[in-house]
Design a protein around this motif. Structure first.
Motif, mmCIF file in Angstrom:
data_model
loop_
_atom_site.group_PDB
_atom_site.id
_atom_site.type_symbol
_atom_site.label_atom_id
_atom_site.label_comp_id
_atom_site.label_asym_id
_atom_site.label_seq_id
_atom_site.Cartn_x
_atom_site.Cartn_y
_atom_site.Cartn_z
ATOM 1 N N LEU A 16 -61.639 17.114 -36.339
ATOM 2 C CA LEU A 16 -62.209 15.810 -35.998
ATOM 3 C C LEU A 16 -63.659 15.724 -36.479
ATOM 4 O O LEU A 16 -64.412 16.685 -36.334
ATOM 5 N N ASP A 17 -64.032 14.581 -37.014
ATOM 6 C CA ASP A 17 -65.416 14.322 -37.399
ATOM 7 C C ASP A 17 -66.176 13.914 -36.139
ATOM 8 O O ASP A 17 -66.130 12.756 -35.721
ATOM 9 N N VAL A 18 -66.842 14.869 -35.518
ATOM 10 C CA VAL A 18 -67.515 14.634 -34.238
ATOM 11 C C VAL A 18 -68.687 13.670 -34.420
ATOM 12 O O VAL A 18 -68.911 12.797 -33.573
ATOM 13 N N ALA A 19 -69.435 13.790 -35.507
ATOM 14 C CA ALA A 19 -70.545 12.855 -35.757
ATOM 15 C C ALA A 19 -70.015 11.428 -35.896
ATOM 16 O O ALA A 19 -70.627 10.476 -35.401
ATOM 17 N N GLY A 20 -68.872 11.284 -36.539
ATOM 18 C CA GLY A 20 -68.244 9.967 -36.655
ATOM 19 C C GLY A 20 -67.857 9.415 -35.297
ATOM 20 O O GLY A 20 -68.003 8.217 -35.031
ATOM 21 N N LEU A 21 -67.356 10.281 -34.415
ATOM 22 C CA LEU A 21 -67.016 9.853 -33.062
ATOM 23 C C LEU A 21 -68.258 9.353 -32.326
ATOM 24 O O LEU A 21 -68.196 8.354 -31.611
ATOM 25 N N ARG A 43 -74.636 11.941 -27.646
ATOM 26 C CA ARG A 43 -74.822 13.296 -28.133
ATOM 27 C C ARG A 43 -73.535 14.082 -27.924
ATOM 28 O O ARG A 43 -72.792 13.836 -26.976
ATOM 29 N N ALA A 44 -73.308 15.022 -28.826
ATOM 30 C CA ALA A 44 -72.128 15.874 -28.744
ATOM 31 C C ALA A 44 -72.592 17.324 -28.678
ATOM 32 O O ALA A 44 -73.446 17.751 -29.455
ATOM 33 N N ILE A 45 -72.024 18.047 -27.751
ATOM 34 C CA ILE A 45 -72.399 19.439 -27.529
ATOM 35 C C ILE A 45 -71.147 20.304 -27.606
ATOM 36 O O ILE A 45 -70.193 20.110 -26.836
ATOM 37 N N ARG A 46 -71.151 21.224 -28.552
ATOM 38 C CA ARG A 46 -70.025 22.139 -28.700
ATOM 39 C C ARG A 46 -70.100 23.202 -27.610
ATOM 40 O O ARG A 46 -71.138 23.842 -27.425
ATOM 41 N N ALA A 47 -69.003 23.388 -26.901
ATOM 42 C CA ALA A 47 -68.920 24.409 -25.858
ATOM 43 C C ALA A 47 -68.376 25.687 -26.501
ATOM 44 O O ALA A 47 -67.184 25.808 -26.749
#
Length: 130
Positions: A16-21, A43-47
């Motif tokens: 998945l394109d997380v920045a796009g999300l 903001r998106a944070i990878r766990a």
């Protein structure tokens, strides 16, 4: 002051394109009509350390938290939750259809008495009152 925080499993990055999300959720937040553009932060944070369900490393998750400063009606909050989650579901549809994936969302109210804010961003947004 709407904050949208995305927590996701690291194995999602190759699906998945997380920045796009992030952009899609920002746009959905604006489209609700109840969240001001000047206050939106996504903001998106990878766990990096996760155990999902039975521990199978192929399982993936994405959890969205929408934090809103208090004062909005239940109807406005329901509308925002519904529209933002629908945008996330649509964006993640292929991942859901082709792999083991959990998608969730929660709205949290923030009491404005305990959440001071300061910002100069409106000065830098075209069409926004300063």
């Amino acid at each position: 002051m709407p904050h949208i925080q995305i927590d996701y499993s690291p194995n999602l990055e190759n699906r998945l394109d997380v920045a796009g999300l992030c952009r899609v959720l920002r746009d959905a937040a604006v489209e609700t009509g109840v969240l001001p553009l000047a206050g939106i932060r996504v903001r998106a944070i990878r766990a990096d350390h996760v155990v999902i369900a039975d521990g199978n490393p192929d399982h993936a998750f994405l959890d969205i938290v929408l934090r809103l400063r208090g004062g909005r009606s239940d109807e406005a909050k329901a509308r925002a939750t519904e529209l933002i989650f629908a945008a996330a579901e649509d964006y993640c549809r292929e991942v859901m259809e082709t792999s083991s994936f959990m998608l969730s969302m929660e709205l949290r109210d923030i009491d404005p008495r305990f959440s001071p804010k300061a910002s100069s961003i409106r000065k830098y947004l075209p069409g926004e009152p300063a």
